[in-house]
Design a protein around this motif. Structure first.
Motif, PDB file in Angstrom:
ATOM      1  N   GLU A 112       0.844  -1.199   0.000  1.00 44.80           N
ATOM      2  CA  GLU A 112       0.000   0.000   0.000  1.00 44.80           C
ATOM      3  C   GLU A 112       0.875   1.243   0.000  1.00 44.80           C
ATOM      4  N   LEU A 113       0.453   2.249  -0.733  1.00 48.05           N
ATOM      5  CA  LEU A 113       1.167   3.513  -0.790  1.00 48.05           C
ATOM      6  C   LEU A 113       0.197   4.660  -0.552  1.00 48.05           C
ATOM      7  N   THR A 114       0.533   5.521   0.369  1.00 43.29           N
ATOM      8  CA  THR A 114      -0.217   6.768   0.497  1.00 43.29           C
ATOM      9  C   THR A 114       0.251   7.704  -0.615  1.00 43.29           C
ATOM     10  N   HIS A 115      -0.409   8.836  -0.745  1.00 43.56           N
ATOM     11  CA  HIS A 115       0.037   9.796  -1.753  1.00 43.56           C
ATOM     12  C   HIS A 115       1.446  10.289  -1.445  1.00 43.56           C
ATOM     13  N   ALA A 116       1.744  10.509  -0.153  1.00 53.04           N
ATOM     14  CA  ALA A 116       3.100  10.922   0.220  1.00 53.04           C
ATOM     15  C   ALA A 116       4.098   9.822  -0.119  1.00 53.04           C
ATOM     16  N   LEU A 119       4.636   9.747  -3.893  1.00 54.40           N
ATOM     17  CA  LEU A 119       5.503  10.856  -4.298  1.00 54.40           C
ATOM     18  C   LEU A 119       6.959  10.529  -4.024  1.00 54.40           C
ATOM     19  N   ASP A 120       7.230   9.979  -2.841  1.00 50.84           N
ATOM     20  CA  ASP A 120       8.605   9.653  -2.480  1.00 50.84           C
ATOM     21  C   ASP A 120       9.157   8.536  -3.362  1.00 50.84           C
ATOM     22  N   ALA A 155       4.065   7.370 -12.370  1.00 51.38           N
ATOM     23  CA  ALA A 155       4.285   8.677 -11.746  1.00 51.38           C
ATOM     24  C   ALA A 155       5.719   9.153 -11.951  1.00 51.38           C
ATOM     25  N   ALA A 156       6.678   8.239 -11.903  1.00 52.20           N
ATOM     26  CA  ALA A 156       8.080   8.608 -12.080  1.00 52.20           C
ATOM     27  C   ALA A 156       8.331   9.158 -13.478  1.00 52.20           C
ATOM     28  N   LEU A 157       7.719   8.537 -14.477  1.00 52.10           N
ATOM     29  CA  LEU A 157       7.880   9.021 -15.856  1.00 52.10           C
ATOM     30  C   LEU A 157       7.273  10.408 -16.007  1.00 52.10           C
ATOM     31  N   LEU A 158       6.092  10.621 -15.418  1.00 52.19           N
ATOM     32  CA  LEU A 158       5.485  11.952 -15.488  1.00 52.19           C
ATOM     33  C   LEU A 158       6.352  12.983 -14.779  1.00 52.19           C
ATOM     34  N   ARG A 159       6.863  12.629 -13.615  1.00 52.50           N
ATOM     35  CA  ARG A 159       7.726  13.534 -12.856  1.00 52.50           C
ATOM     36  C   ARG A 159       8.963  13.906 -13.669  1.00 52.50           C
ATOM     37  N   LEU A 160       9.501  12.926 -14.393  1.00 53.79           N
ATOM     38  CA  LEU A 160      10.704  13.140 -15.189  1.00 53.79           C
ATOM     39  C   LEU A 160      10.431  13.934 -16.457  1.00 53.79           C
TER      40      LEU A 160
END
Length: 290
Positions: A112-116, A119-120, A155-160
């Protein structure tokens, strides 16, 4: 529309067609800047045609996910907020920042992953992807099962600033080779295995047969990635302008086709789903087929 029908059948007009004649099914990705459209669908006893076109029925609907758009054009989409001119990453970042402890992703292995947490994890993953040679503007195939790592990689690809091209895990080797060359991808991100399918091995073999020496990256954990086939970087022949996400058609009648979305067309789709199904921050959504 009538002009298209006349182009295909010179001399015929729309009012000469039977009630079941061809009509358009439009999604927001085909709308062009400042170019208004009018769409028609077959008429029925409950939706009679117009005096001008007695066999067709004009469609107008306030939601962008509907099959018809009436006289909506790009100005209406921006006025109603359906096209916010905001990147996918900026949109998600604002939501995650506002709800850091909210659940972002969970899978059947208990991860499980929270939004925080997402993000991390995406921050660390984007650093690893950049070290592997992925750059802003690159198109990257993601062929992974519906696990938490899928969300982290996306999410990592979008962040990049890279562009995800998500394809199903049922994709076979020859099709993956074809897509690597068709879309001029910069890398393939996959998992070692899903069920009895060894995705990592399949991806390595498929990428090695592509005209472009495509790197393969395996991600089996939200905090770790391996470059299992380095490949080499090659320039794109076709630039990707205003593309946020690439998907493919089902390939049931031939080779799959790449389908592009901008951040605005995805926003219109998501706003429509959110309104139609009354989605909230705590609404669970099953990701059946990534």
């Amino acid at each position: 529309n009538e002009s298209e029908w006349q182009y295909r059948n010179p001399g015929d007009s729309a009012d000469a067609l039977p009630d079941y004649h061809i009509f358009h099914l439009l999604i927001p990705s085909v709308l062009w800047e400042n170019d208004p459209y009018t769409y028609y669908a077959p008429c029925s006893p409950h939706s009679p045609g117009t005096p001008e076109y007695p066999n067709v029925h004009h469609i107008g609907h306030p939601y962008p996910w509907h099959v018809g758009f009436g006289n909506w054009d790009i100005r209406d989409y921006r006025t109603h907020g359906w096209w916010p001119d905001e990147s996918l990453w900026d949109r998600y970042l604002s939501i995650a920042t506002a709800h850091p402890t909210g659940l972002a992703a969970a899978d059947d292995r208990g991860v499980e992953l929270t939004h925080a947490g997402l993000l991390d994890a995406s921050r660390r993953m984007s650093t690893g992807l950049a070290d592997a040679g992925v750059q802003p503007g690159d198109l990257v195939i993601v062929i992974m099962p519906n696990r938490a790592e899928w969300q982290v990689v996306f999410a990592a690809l979008l962040r990049l600033g890279a562009i995800p091209m998500t394809i199903p895990v049922t994709t076979d080797g020859p099709t993956l080779t074809y897509l690597c060359d068709l879309a001029e991808v910069a890398a393939v991100v996959t998992s070692t295995r899903v069920g009895n399918t060894f995705l990592g091995d399949m991806a390595i073999e498929a990428a090695s047969k592509a005209e472009r020496a495509t790197p393969v990256i395996v991600v089996d954990d939200v905090a770790h990635m391996d470059v299992v086939s380095p490949g080499r970087r090659e320039p794109r022949a076709v630039a990707l302008d205003d593309i946020a996400h690439v998907m493919t058609t089902s390939s049931t009648t031939g080779k799959p086709k790449a389908v592009t979305h901008s951040s605005n067309t995805l926003a219109a789709l998501n706003f429509g789903f959110t309104d139609r199904f009354d989605l909230r921050a705590d609404t669970p959504i099953f990701m059946a087929s990534p």
